[in-house]
Design an enzyme around this catalytic site. Structure first.
Site, PDB file in Angstrom:
ATOM      1  N   ARG A  69       0.751  -1.227  -0.008  1.00 22.66           N
ATOM      2  CA  ARG A  69      -0.252  -0.003  -0.045  1.00 22.66           C
ATOM      3  C   ARG A  69       0.839   1.253  -0.016  1.00 22.66           C
ATOM      4  NH1 ARG A  69      -3.776   2.501   4.396  1.00 22.66           N
ATOM      5  NH2 ARG A  69      -5.177   3.616   3.193  1.00 22.66           N
ATOM      6  N   HIS A  73       0.422   4.472  -2.363  1.00 22.82           N
ATOM      7  CA  HIS A  73       0.066   5.747  -1.795  1.00 22.82           C
ATOM      8  C   HIS A  73       1.308   6.914  -2.446  1.00 22.82           C
ATOM      9  CE1 HIS A  73      -3.457   5.290   1.006  1.00 22.82           C
ATOM     10  NE2 HIS A  73      -3.492   4.771   0.181  1.00 22.82           N
ATOM     11  N   ASP A  74       2.334   6.386  -2.497  1.00 24.71           N
ATOM     12  CA  ASP A  74       3.569   7.108  -3.026  1.00 24.71           C
ATOM     13  C   ASP A  74       3.405   7.613  -4.432  1.00 24.71           C
ATOM     14  OD1 ASP A  74       6.191   8.371  -3.233  1.00 24.71           O
ATOM     15  OD2 ASP A  74       7.035   6.610  -3.849  1.00 24.71           O
ATOM     16  N   ASP A  81       8.039   9.041  -5.848  1.00 26.61           N
ATOM     17  CA  ASP A  81       9.233   9.835  -5.510  1.00 26.61           C
ATOM     18  C   ASP A  81       9.403   9.721  -3.981  1.00 26.61           C
ATOM     19  OD1 ASP A  81       7.082  11.144  -4.657  1.00 26.61           O
ATOM     20  OD2 ASP A  81       7.675  13.180  -5.336  1.00 26.61           O
ATOM     21  N   ASN A  98      -3.742   8.523   4.890  1.00 27.99           N
ATOM     22  CA  ASN A  98      -2.481   7.931   5.562  1.00 27.99           C
ATOM     23  C   ASN A  98      -2.641   7.995   6.942  1.00 27.99           C
ATOM     24  OD1 ASN A  98      -1.615   7.263   3.076  1.00 27.99           O
ATOM     25  ND2 ASN A  98      -0.628   9.315   2.851  1.00 27.99           N
ATOM     26  N   HIS A 197      -6.130  -5.956  -2.382  1.00 24.78           N
ATOM     27  CA  HIS A 197      -7.131  -6.013  -1.204  1.00 24.78           C
ATOM     28  C   HIS A 197      -7.206  -7.637  -1.002  1.00 24.78           C
ATOM     29  CE1 HIS A 197      -8.794  -1.739  -1.130  1.00 24.78           C
ATOM     30  NE2 HIS A 197      -7.493  -1.651  -0.926  1.00 24.78           N
TER      31      HIS A 197
HETATM   32  C1  HEM Z   1      -9.339   1.421  -5.799  1.00 24.70           C
HETATM   33  C2  HEM Z   1      -9.416   2.273  -4.986  1.00 24.70           C
HETATM   34  C3  HEM Z   1      -8.886   1.911  -3.383  1.00 24.70           C
HETATM   35  C4  HEM Z   1      -9.414   2.405  -2.288  1.00 24.70           C
HETATM   36  C5  HEM Z   1     -10.712   3.348  -1.967  1.00 24.70           C
HETATM   37  C6  HEM Z   1      -8.730   1.843  -1.135  1.00 24.70           C
HETATM   38  C7  HEM Z   1      -8.944   2.037   0.054  1.00 24.70           C
HETATM   39  C8  HEM Z   1      -8.434   1.397   1.260  1.00 24.70           C
HETATM   40  C9  HEM Z   1      -8.761   1.449   2.621  1.00 24.70           C
HETATM   41  C10 HEM Z   1      -9.789   2.296   3.215  1.00 24.70           C
HETATM   42  C11 HEM Z   1      -7.985   0.467   3.061  1.00 24.70           C
HETATM   43  C12 HEM Z   1      -7.840   0.490   4.884  1.00 24.70           C
HETATM   44  C13 HEM Z   1      -7.205   1.414   5.554  1.00 24.70           C
HETATM   45  C14 HEM Z   1      -7.285   1.369   7.044  1.00 24.70           C
HETATM   46  O1  HEM Z   1      -8.498   1.193   7.510  1.00 24.70           O
HETATM   47  O2  HEM Z   1      -6.426   1.946   7.747  1.00 24.70           O
HETATM   48  C15 HEM Z   1      -7.048  -0.112   2.431  1.00 24.70           C
HETATM   49  C16 HEM Z   1      -6.045  -0.849   2.709  1.00 24.70           C
HETATM   50  C17 HEM Z   1      -5.087  -1.509   1.712  1.00 24.70           C
HETATM   51  N1  HEM Z   1      -5.075  -1.085   0.378  1.00 24.70           N
HETATM   52 FE1  HEM Z   1      -6.330   0.107  -0.628  1.00 24.70          FE
HETATM   53  N2  HEM Z   1      -7.466   1.138  -1.461  1.00 24.70           N
HETATM   54  C18 HEM Z   1      -7.439   1.245  -2.877  1.00 24.70           C
HETATM   55  C19 HEM Z   1      -7.034   0.793  -3.981  1.00 24.70           C
HETATM   56  C20 HEM Z   1      -5.625  -0.050  -3.564  1.00 24.70           C
HETATM   57  C21 HEM Z   1      -4.607  -0.025  -4.442  1.00 24.70           C
HETATM   58  C22 HEM Z   1      -4.234   0.205  -6.062  1.00 24.70           C
HETATM   59  C23 HEM Z   1      -3.367  -0.875  -3.600  1.00 24.70           C
HETATM   60  C24 HEM Z   1      -2.144  -1.537  -3.832  1.00 24.70           C
HETATM   61  C25 HEM Z   1      -1.871  -1.570  -5.435  1.00 24.70           C
HETATM   62  C26 HEM Z   1      -4.165  -0.918  -2.341  1.00 24.70           C
HETATM   63  C27 HEM Z   1      -3.652  -1.715  -1.318  1.00 24.70           C
HETATM   64  C28 HEM Z   1      -4.057  -2.003  -0.072  1.00 24.70           C
HETATM   65  C29 HEM Z   1      -3.741  -2.801   0.892  1.00 24.70           C
HETATM   66  C30 HEM Z   1      -2.664  -3.824   0.616  1.00 24.70           C
HETATM   67  C31 HEM Z   1      -4.369  -2.515   2.119  1.00 24.70           C
HETATM   68  C32 HEM Z   1      -4.055  -3.451   3.551  1.00 24.70           C
HETATM   69  C33 HEM Z   1      -3.280  -2.526   4.293  1.00 24.70           C
HETATM   70  C34 HEM Z   1      -2.688  -3.041   5.676  1.00 24.70           C
HETATM   71  O3  HEM Z   1      -3.357  -3.992   6.135  1.00 24.70           O
HETATM   72  O4  HEM Z   1      -2.125  -2.481   6.132  1.00 24.70           O
HETATM   73  N3  HEM Z   1      -5.378  -0.259  -2.356  1.00 24.70           N
HETATM   74  N4  HEM Z   1      -7.264   0.464   1.073  1.00 24.70           N
END
Ligand code: HEM
Ligand SMILES: *[C@@H]1O[C@H](CO)[C@@H](O)[C@H](O)[C@H]1NC(C)=O
Ligand SMILES: *[C@@H]1O[C@H](CO)[C@@H](O)[C@H](O)[C@H]1NC(C)=O
Ligand SMILES: *[C@@H]1O[C@H](CO)[C@@H](O)[C@H](O)[C@H]1NC(C)=O
Length: 335
Positions: A69, A73-74, A81, A98, A197
């Site tokens: 992630r 986000h970077d 960067d 973040n 996810h």
């Molecule tokens: C499509 C739009 C996306 C949205 C709206 C989104 C949103 C989120 C949210 C809300 C969380 C939980 C954060 C929290 O509760 O602290 C999350 C976790 C995560 N996201 Fe996304 N995300 C998106 C796309 C992506 C993409 C493109 C990637 C990587 C290529 C990604 C990788 C992850 C991962 C691996 C987690 C789990 C992180 C952890 O367990 O520490 N996400 N995301």
């Protein structure tokens, strides 16, 4: 009759043009990322990073998700960067997507210091994030890809950029798609990269809007499986602080596989932004829905598309050549 002055002037002009063209070509070549960028300057780089990620995952499997992630986000904010790593009070770390959420910064510090021990001042923090993301996927069971390298580290963080550019779990599908197209990614990338996810956790505050009185309906989101809704209501009572966590890929939170897409088909997506890829009724849904269906039955297609989309995401607006710098400490700009 041409004077000798004019003809030597013309020769000079042709020569000058050639020099300009060669210069433009060579700076163009330097501006490309390449897989062998550190072959001479840091030959053991990939081994060093892989070992650090293995260590980190051994003590906490979730770290793979967190590191993946971080690279996302970077890259979505001012390009890849390492701007997310800067410790600034008004930096990206404290932007809404973040704050109290992005994690893994200590692991990046540990990797950077191992890398510095072997090849000091050579490898950018932005490249470390890209390699760490790839290794996290591979060590979780996903496909590998050749990481393009040669990014340099930026001088600024962009909190506003993070707030407006990163997708929110509450965004509508057309908004999510436009946040991806803004950085040069398309609908295939939206769906394949959402497959990230398949690992990791999310906090109640990012999905509890779906649980009790969704859009004033008096009940949970109708696209959410009812057993799962009950479980999540218990996990996320209205009175809680919103920081309990649930698996993004219910029943398969550590394995990088296509189970996430099977869940979407069964109404078991966790975030609203996950489930809408399959269940919303907008015009955009037609293409996302058929991709979800393909990925849910063809794990190889998902894993290859994911790898290709990661290469694309990792190539968003990199600083190359003499732009930016190679940070000594990933948290601060060099003095
Ligand atoms: C499509 C739009 C996306 C949205 C709206 C989104 C949103 C989120 C949210 C809300 C969380 C939980 C954060 C929290 O509760 O602290 C999350 C976790 C995560 N996201 Fe996304 N995300 C998106 C796309 C992506 C993409 C493109 C990637 C990587 C290529 C990604 C990788 C992850 C991962 C691996 C987690 C789990 C992180 C952890 O367990 O520490 N996400 N995301
Ligand atoms: C921050 O991001 C916004 C939105 O992408 C962009 O318009 C702006 O130029 C960026 N600012 C800096 C200082 O990079
Ligand atoms: C997205 O871009 C990739 C190439 O990067 C291409 O193969 C794919 O067909 C595109 N998808 C859409 C929906 O345009
Ligand atoms: C649900 O929300 C609607 C609109 O906000 C409100 O009128 C209604 O009273 C709420 N229902 C419950 C059961 O809380």
């Amino acid at each position: 009759m041409k004077s000798s002055f004019t003809s030597s002037f013309n020769r000079l002009r042709r020569c000058f043009l050639l020099v300009i063209i060669l210069f433009a070509l060579s700076s163009d070549v330097k501006a490309q990322l390449s897989t062998d960028f550190y072959q001479q300057s840091c030959p053991n780089l990939l081994k060093i990073v892989r070992k650090e990620i293995q260590n980190a995952i051994k003590s906490e499997m979730r770290m793979a998700a967190s590191l993946l992630r971080l690279h996302f986000h970077d890259c979505f904010v001012n390009g890849c960067d390492a701007s997310i790593l800067l410790d600034l009070t008004d930096g990206e770390k404290s932007a809404f997507p973040n704050v109290n959420s992005a994690r893994g910064f200590e692991v990046i510090d540990a990797i950077k210091s191992s890398v510095e021990n072997s090849c000091s001042g050579v490898v950018s923090c932005a490249d470390i994030l890209a390699i760490a993301a790839r290794d996290s996927v591979v060590l979780s069971g996903g496909n590998s890809w050749k990481v393009l390298l040669g990014r340099r580290d930026g001088f600024v963080a962009n909190q506003t950029g993070a707030n407006v550019g990163l997708p929110s779990p509450f965004d509508a599908l057309d908004v999510i798609i436009s946040k991806f197209t803004n950085v040069g990614l398309n609908v295939t990338d939206v769906v394949s990269l959402s497959g990230a996810h398949t690992i990791g956790l999310a906090t109640c505050r990012t999905f509890s809007n779906r649980l009790f009185n969704f859009s004033g309906t008096g009940g949970p989101d109708s696209t959410l499986d009812s057993t799962m809704a009950t479980d999540l209501q218990n996990l996320c009572p209205v009175t809680s602080d919103g920081f309990n966590t649930a698996a993004l890929d219910r029943n398969s939170k550590d394995l990088f596989d296509n189970h996430y897409f099977q869940n979407l088909i069964n109404g078991k997506g966790l975030l609203g932004s996950d489930q809408i890829l399959f269940s919303s009724d907008g015009a955009e849904t037609t293409s996302t829905k058929s991709l979800v269906q393909s990925y849910s039955t063809n794990s190889n297609l998902f894993l290859t598309d994911f790898a290709n989309s990661m290469i694309k995401m990792g190539s968003i607006a990199p600083l190359t050549g003499s732009a930016g710098e190679v940070r000594k400490n990933c948290r601060v700009v060099n003095s």
